[in-house]
Write an enzyme that holds these catalytic residues in place. Structure first.
Site, PDB file in Angstrom:
ATOM      1  N   SER A  89      44.876  10.709  47.641  1.00 14.15           N
ATOM      2  CA  SER A  89      43.790  10.139  48.452  1.00 14.15           C
ATOM      3  C   SER A  89      43.879   8.619  48.407  1.00 14.15           C
ATOM      4  CB  SER A  89      42.465  10.596  47.832  1.00 14.15           C
ATOM      5  OG  SER A  89      41.416   9.796  48.292  1.00 14.15           O
ATOM      6  N   TYR A 133      36.612  12.137  40.098  1.00 10.90           N
ATOM      7  CA  TYR A 133      37.562  12.495  41.168  1.00 10.90           C
ATOM      8  C   TYR A 133      38.523  11.316  41.412  1.00 10.90           C
ATOM      9  CZ  TYR A 133      39.285  13.530  45.908  1.00 10.90           C
ATOM     10  OH  TYR A 133      40.095  13.766  47.006  1.00 10.90           O
TER      11      TYR A 133
HETATM   12  N1  LIG Z   1      39.007  16.002  52.802  1.00 16.66           N
HETATM   13  C1  LIG Z   1      39.287  14.738  52.563  1.00 16.66           C
HETATM   14  O1  LIG Z   1      38.689  13.811  53.158  1.00 16.66           O
HETATM   15  C2  LIG Z   1      40.371  14.366  51.589  1.00 16.66           C
HETATM   16  C3  LIG Z   1      40.682  13.009  51.475  1.00 16.66           C
HETATM   17  C4  LIG Z   1      41.666  12.638  50.578  1.00 16.66           C
HETATM   18  C5  LIG Z   1      42.326  13.608  49.833  1.00 16.66           C
HETATM   19  N2  LIG Z   1      41.978  14.919  49.973  1.00 16.66           N
HETATM   20  C6  LIG Z   1      42.702  15.891  49.157  1.00 16.66           C
HETATM   21  O2  LIG Z   1      43.188  16.919  49.970  1.00 16.66           O
HETATM   22  C7  LIG Z   1      43.300  18.127  49.210  1.00 16.66           C
HETATM   23  C8  LIG Z   1      42.634  19.258  49.951  1.00 16.66           C
HETATM   24  O3  LIG Z   1      41.258  18.950  50.114  1.00 16.66           O
HETATM   25  P1  LIG Z   1      40.354  19.595  51.261  1.00 16.66           P
HETATM   26  O4  LIG Z   1      39.606  18.495  51.866  1.00 16.66           O
HETATM   27  O5  LIG Z   1      41.158  20.485  52.092  1.00 16.66           O
HETATM   28  O6  LIG Z   1      39.319  20.404  50.349  1.00 16.66           O
HETATM   29  P2  LIG Z   1      38.586  21.814  50.512  1.00 16.66           P
HETATM   30  O7  LIG Z   1      38.474  22.205  51.937  1.00 16.66           O
HETATM   31  O8  LIG Z   1      37.366  21.712  49.685  1.00 16.66           O
HETATM   32  O9  LIG Z   1      39.618  22.822  49.818  1.00 16.66           O
HETATM   33  C9  LIG Z   1      39.876  22.719  48.452  1.00 16.66           C
HETATM   34  C10 LIG Z   1      40.818  23.835  48.061  1.00 16.66           C
HETATM   35  O10 LIG Z   1      41.031  23.724  46.644  1.00 16.66           O
HETATM   36  C11 LIG Z   1      40.780  24.990  46.056  1.00 16.66           C
HETATM   37  N3  LIG Z   1      40.199  24.860  44.745  1.00 16.66           N
HETATM   38  C12 LIG Z   1      39.223  24.018  44.334  1.00 16.66           C
HETATM   39  N4  LIG Z   1      38.928  24.246  43.057  1.00 16.66           N
HETATM   40  C13 LIG Z   1      39.733  25.258  42.637  1.00 16.66           C
HETATM   41  C14 LIG Z   1      39.894  25.950  41.421  1.00 16.66           C
HETATM   42  N5  LIG Z   1      39.164  25.665  40.327  1.00 16.66           N
HETATM   43  N6  LIG Z   1      40.813  26.938  41.367  1.00 16.66           N
HETATM   44  C15 LIG Z   1      41.559  27.255  42.441  1.00 16.66           C
HETATM   45  N7  LIG Z   1      41.458  26.642  43.621  1.00 16.66           N
HETATM   46  C16 LIG Z   1      40.541  25.655  43.712  1.00 16.66           C
HETATM   47  C17 LIG Z   1      39.793  25.681  46.963  1.00 16.66           C
HETATM   48  O11 LIG Z   1      39.949  27.074  46.785  1.00 16.66           O
HETATM   49  P3  LIG Z   1      38.762  28.123  47.054  1.00 16.66           P
HETATM   50  O12 LIG Z   1      38.234  27.813  48.412  1.00 16.66           O
HETATM   51  O13 LIG Z   1      39.463  29.426  46.999  1.00 16.66           O
HETATM   52  O14 LIG Z   1      37.780  27.895  45.993  1.00 16.66           O
HETATM   53  C18 LIG Z   1      40.253  25.209  48.336  1.00 16.66           C
HETATM   54  O15 LIG Z   1      41.270  26.039  48.829  1.00 16.66           O
HETATM   55  C19 LIG Z   1      42.663  17.811  47.850  1.00 16.66           C
HETATM   56  O16 LIG Z   1      43.673  17.467  46.929  1.00 16.66           O
HETATM   57  C20 LIG Z   1      41.814  16.592  48.139  1.00 16.66           C
HETATM   58  O17 LIG Z   1      41.610  15.798  46.994  1.00 16.66           O
HETATM   59  C21 LIG Z   1      41.015  15.321  50.831  1.00 16.66           C
END
Ligand SMILES: NC(=O)c1ccc[n+]([C@@H]2O[C@H](COP(=O)([O-])OP(=O)(O)OC[C@H]3O[C@@H](n4cnc5c(N)ncnc54)[C@H](OP(=O)(O)O)[C@@H]3O)[C@@H](O)[C@H]2O)c1
Length: 243
Positions: free
Chosen positions: A138, A151
């Site tokens: 990120s 985070y």
């Molecule tokens: N969205 C943003 O703006 C953003 C910005 C910068 C970086 N990122 C990064 O992008 C990546 C994906 O994020 P996203 O936005 O797509 O998030 P998201 O929609 O909340 O999805 C998070 C995923 O991580 C899994 N997860 C979380 N905790 C877990 C655990 N304890 N055990 C197993 N699985 C777990 C969830 O699985 P379940 O649904 O099965 O629980 C889900 O599939 C992350 O690394 C995040 O830090 C996101």
């Protein structure tokens, strides 16, 4: 790397960016999807019969070690590991209802699991001619905001870890890449942030980074952030405080 007929492990493949990556890769590759949401894992199994799913709580290091053992037994080699899963606890430590239990859950999920999977699956990645570990990062790894302090710290740690591991693997065929995301429209950012990019575009950009072996792939506004951090770091850091 050409992303066809590759054996790819992806964590967090049940939501947001990870789910989009699954949709974009599942037809042409052997995908091994890790998540917690069994309903979504089951529906992915129905939609893509070739896909393999594993239900695992990545916040529990012993569960992650069990997953590693299972993958070592099931597979002879791996081409790509995408460490995508993460959680973001958005409270401030000064909030009355801040839950200290979230600290270790967040560190285990966002950092410990990435380290355990990278270490545990390295023997499989070292068996192919060219392999990739892609850590989803990120812009907050480069400049933290005020909320979600743990985070931000885990993402900064992932940045450091990825660089070290890349040094360790410099004489191998395994490259450690990072994709630095801007704000993406996913469940993680529901109800906050503006000018979000779509998870479809985020996944597409991330996969381009793997195809072109970009070590530090700045996506969208992160390009501007990194430039500002070089030219006017104090301004860049101030902008990020309330990101
Ligand atoms: N969205 C943003 O703006 C953003 C910005 C910068 C970086 N990122 C990064 O992008 C990546 C994906 O994020 P996203 O936005 O797509 O998030 P998201 O929609 O909340 O999805 C998070 C995923 O991580 C899994 N997860 C979380 N905790 C877990 C655990 N304890 N055990 C197993 N699985 C777990 C969830 O699985 P379940 O649904 O099965 O629980 C889900 O599939 C992350 O690394 C995040 O830090 C996101």
């Amino acid at each position: 790397m050409i992303l066809t007929n590759k054996r790819i492990v992806i964590t967090g493949g049940t939501s947001g960016i990870g789910l989009e990556i699954v949709h974009q890769l599942a037809i042409d590759n052997k995908l091994i999807v890790v998540g917690r949401n069994t309903k979504v894992l089951q529906s992915l199994n129905v939609q893509y019969p070739m896909l393999e799913t594993h239900c695992c709580d990545l916040s529990c290091p012993s569960d992650v070690s069990a997953l590693v053992q299972c993958l070592l037994q099931k597979h002879r080699s791996l081409d790509v590991l995408i460490n995508n899963a993460a959680m973001q606890y958005s409270k401030k430590m000064t909030d009355q209802d801040y839950d200290p239990a979230a600290i270790s859950t967040e560190i285990n999920t966002n950092l410990t699991a990435v380290c355990l999977l990278s270490h545990g699956l390295l023997p499989l990645l070292q068996r192919v001619e060219k392999a990739v570990v892609l850590n989803v990062n990120s812009g907050l790894a480069l400049a933290p905001k005020a909320s979600s302090a743990v985070y931000c710290a885990t993402k900064a740690a992932i940045n450091s870890f990825s660089q070290s591991l890349n040094h360790q693997l410099k004489d191998s065929h395994v490259a450690v890449l990072q994709a630095f995301m801007p704000v993406v429209d996913t469940p993680m950012t529901e109800g906050r942030g503006s000018n979000k990019i779509s998870s479809h575009f985020a996944a597409q950009s991330l996969l381009t980074g793997i195809r072109e072996s970009v070590i530090e792939h700045d996506i969208g506004k992160v390009k501007l952030l990194r430039w500002l951090l070089r030219i006017v770091p104090s301004v860049a850091k101030r902008i990020m405080v309330n990101a």
